[in-house]
Design an enzyme around this catalytic site. Structure first.
Site, PDB file in Angstrom:
ATOM      1  N   TYR A 194      -1.536   0.563  10.660  1.00 24.78           N
ATOM      2  CA  TYR A 194      -1.809  -0.101   9.381  1.00 24.78           C
ATOM      3  C   TYR A 194      -0.596   0.016   8.451  1.00 24.78           C
ATOM      4  O   TYR A 194      -0.143  -0.975   7.857  1.00 24.78           O
ATOM      5  CB  TYR A 194      -3.054   0.522   8.724  1.00 24.78           C
ATOM      6  CG  TYR A 194      -3.254   0.106   7.290  1.00 24.78           C
ATOM      7  CD1 TYR A 194      -3.873  -1.099   6.976  1.00 24.78           C
ATOM      8  CD2 TYR A 194      -2.823   0.925   6.237  1.00 24.78           C
ATOM      9  CE1 TYR A 194      -4.050  -1.488   5.653  1.00 24.78           C
ATOM     10  CE2 TYR A 194      -3.002   0.543   4.916  1.00 24.78           C
ATOM     11  CZ  TYR A 194      -3.609  -0.666   4.627  1.00 24.78           C
ATOM     12  OH  TYR A 194      -3.775  -1.039   3.319  1.00 24.78           O
TER      13      TYR A 194
ATOM     14  N   SER B  72       0.814  -1.219   0.000  1.00 27.86           N
ATOM     15  CA  SER B  72       0.000   0.000   0.000  1.00 27.86           C
ATOM     16  C   SER B  72       0.846   1.267   0.000  1.00 27.86           C
ATOM     17  O   SER B  72       1.918   1.317   0.614  1.00 27.86           O
ATOM     18  CB  SER B  72      -0.870  -0.023   1.256  1.00 27.86           C
ATOM     19  OG  SER B  72      -1.378   1.242   1.533  1.00 27.86           O
TER      20      SER B  72
ATOM     21  N   HIS C   7      -7.365   3.199  -4.255  1.00 29.89           N
ATOM     22  CA  HIS C   7      -8.183   2.807  -5.407  1.00 29.89           C
ATOM     23  C   HIS C   7      -9.590   2.527  -4.921  1.00 29.89           C
ATOM     24  O   HIS C   7      -9.803   1.861  -3.917  1.00 29.89           O
ATOM     25  CB  HIS C   7      -7.579   1.623  -6.163  1.00 29.89           C
ATOM     26  CG  HIS C   7      -7.062   0.551  -5.289  1.00 29.89           C
ATOM     27  ND1 HIS C   7      -5.929   0.681  -4.533  1.00 29.89           N
ATOM     28  CD2 HIS C   7      -7.546  -0.684  -5.022  1.00 29.89           C
ATOM     29  CE1 HIS C   7      -5.735  -0.420  -3.848  1.00 29.89           C
ATOM     30  NE2 HIS C   7      -6.705  -1.263  -4.113  1.00 29.89           N
TER      31      HIS C   7
ATOM     32  N   GLU D 167       0.234   3.635   1.734  1.00 24.58           N
ATOM     33  CA  GLU D 167       0.312   4.087   3.132  1.00 24.58           C
ATOM     34  C   GLU D 167       1.689   3.806   3.726  1.00 24.58           C
ATOM     35  O   GLU D 167       2.046   4.381   4.748  1.00 24.58           O
ATOM     36  CB  GLU D 167      -0.765   3.392   3.969  1.00 24.58           C
ATOM     37  CG  GLU D 167      -2.158   3.948   3.756  1.00 24.58           C
ATOM     38  CD  GLU D 167      -2.360   5.365   4.282  1.00 24.58           C
ATOM     39  OE1 GLU D 167      -1.883   5.671   5.385  1.00 24.58           O
ATOM     40  OE2 GLU D 167      -2.970   6.171   3.570  1.00 24.58           O
TER      41      GLU D 167
END
Ligand code: GDP
Length: 330
Positions: free
Chosen positions: A147, A123, A177, A125
């Site tokens: 996360y 990700s 997305h 992130e």
């Protein structure tokens, strides 16, 4: 006939990927965790075409069995606790599912079908408090949430299994997305669902957090094609998948509200409950490697995506409200 095993198949990405693989003639196996209620909303149309295998990411024996039964050519590990905001109140569960369980899945493949090709859902992130813009495969990670930290582990353990055991393991670093199948807690879907409710007179205000953060939002249906392409290459590798365009949450609000003739400023209320302990201020991906090596192309742009989501939410919310009126009237 090729076969694929997907974890997280009932989620947004899993459902689009399953549709794509079925359309390519794959036999698709979906790992299903036993729960007393099942949510098949995203896979309603294909649920009978998927071969369901009962298993749990936290239980290695069940994963080995799932791999043994499905004998997959390709394994797509999409299951995770995937909502950033929920990772602060549940940091340990997030670490177990989103980080450690990647190793469980890799171990299951290594033990039961080591030549299967493996895709890990990494990700953007992981870039968190970004150290360079745009972010690419070589950009160092600086995660900003439990996360993000868990995803960094998942990413590196995938690289490590590739290097340690010569496994065909790839990590797709996907930027945000979205789609009409996105969970309602994510900002795009929260906004398009809110717009639909306000337009239909079911709600007046929409409570939001930080409107200044910038995200690189693409369409999930385009992104699952990149996952598949990664596993069709001669060599395993890691790829950034993004649009290369970023927008603020405020722009998202403008596009969604104005599409139905409303002004977001008349309805949006800032609520500190939605402001995060640490924020990722901006994400912008450079996907030139994916374009060049995978030949991956984006089809749906930002406005088109948000309009598509508003249209779908208008239809769904209207149908739900008609159903409720019917139930209460009878
Ligand atoms: P993320 O990028 O994976 O965290 O995806 P989200 O869709 O959950 O959030 C995207 C951005 O929108 C983050 O910077 C959030 O802080 C911001 N945001 C602002 N208000 C909200 C809100 O009410 N809900 C969510 N989920 N995000 C919000």
């Amino acid at each position: 006939m090729k076969s694929a095993l997907i974890t997280g198949v009932t989620g947004q990405d899993g459902s689009y990927l399953a549709e794509l693989l079925l359309s390519k003639g794959y036999k698709v196996y979906g790992l299903r965790r036993r729960t007393s209620t099942q949510n098949f909303e995203n896979v309603q149309n294909i649920k009978d075409k998927i071969e369901w295998i009962s298993g749990d990411l936290t239980d290695l024996a069940s994963l080995i069995e799932a791999v043994r039964i499905s004998q997959p050519d390709e394994v797509y590990n999409l299951a995770a606790q995937s909502y950033v905001a929920a990772s602060w109140p549940q940091p340990i569960a997030t670490g177990q599912i989103t980080a450690i369980c990647v190793t469980n899945m890799l171990e299951a493949v290594r033990i039961a079908k080591p030549d299967a090709r493996f895709y890990q859902a990494s990700s953007s992130e992981m870039f968190g408090k970004v150290v360079e813009t745009p972010q690419k495969e070589t950009t160092p990670f600086y995660p900003r949430s439990p996360y993000g930290v868990a995803k960094v582990y998942g990413h590196w353990i995938t690289v490590n299994y590739r290097e340690s055991f010569d496994m065909f393991a790839c990590s797709g670093i996907l930027f945000n997305h979205e789609s009409p199948r996105r969970g309602l807690e994510f900002v795009t879907r929260k906004v398009t669902d809110g717009v639909a409710r306000i337009k239909l007179g079911l709600q007046k205000e929409l409570r939001m957090g930080n409107l200044d953060s910038l995200r690189d939002w693409g369409f999930a249906g385009d992104y699952v094609k990149a996952m598949w392409l990664m596993l069709q290459q001669d060599e395993p590798d890691d790829y950034v998948i993004s649009t290369g365009e970023m927008h603020t949450v405020k722009e998202l609000l403008e596009v969604a509200f104005s599409y139905v003739g409303l002004n977001y400023e008349d309805h949006v209320v800032i609520d500190q409950a939605f402001v995060r302990p640490a924020e990722v201020d901006l994400l912008l991906g450079d996907c030139s490697k994916a374009k060049e090596k995978l030949g991956w192309e984006l089809e749906v742009g930002f406005k088109q995506l948000i309009h598509m989501m508003v249209d779908e939410d208008l239809k769904r919310v209207e149908a739900e409200s008609r159903y409720n009126q019917f139930v209460y009237a009878t």
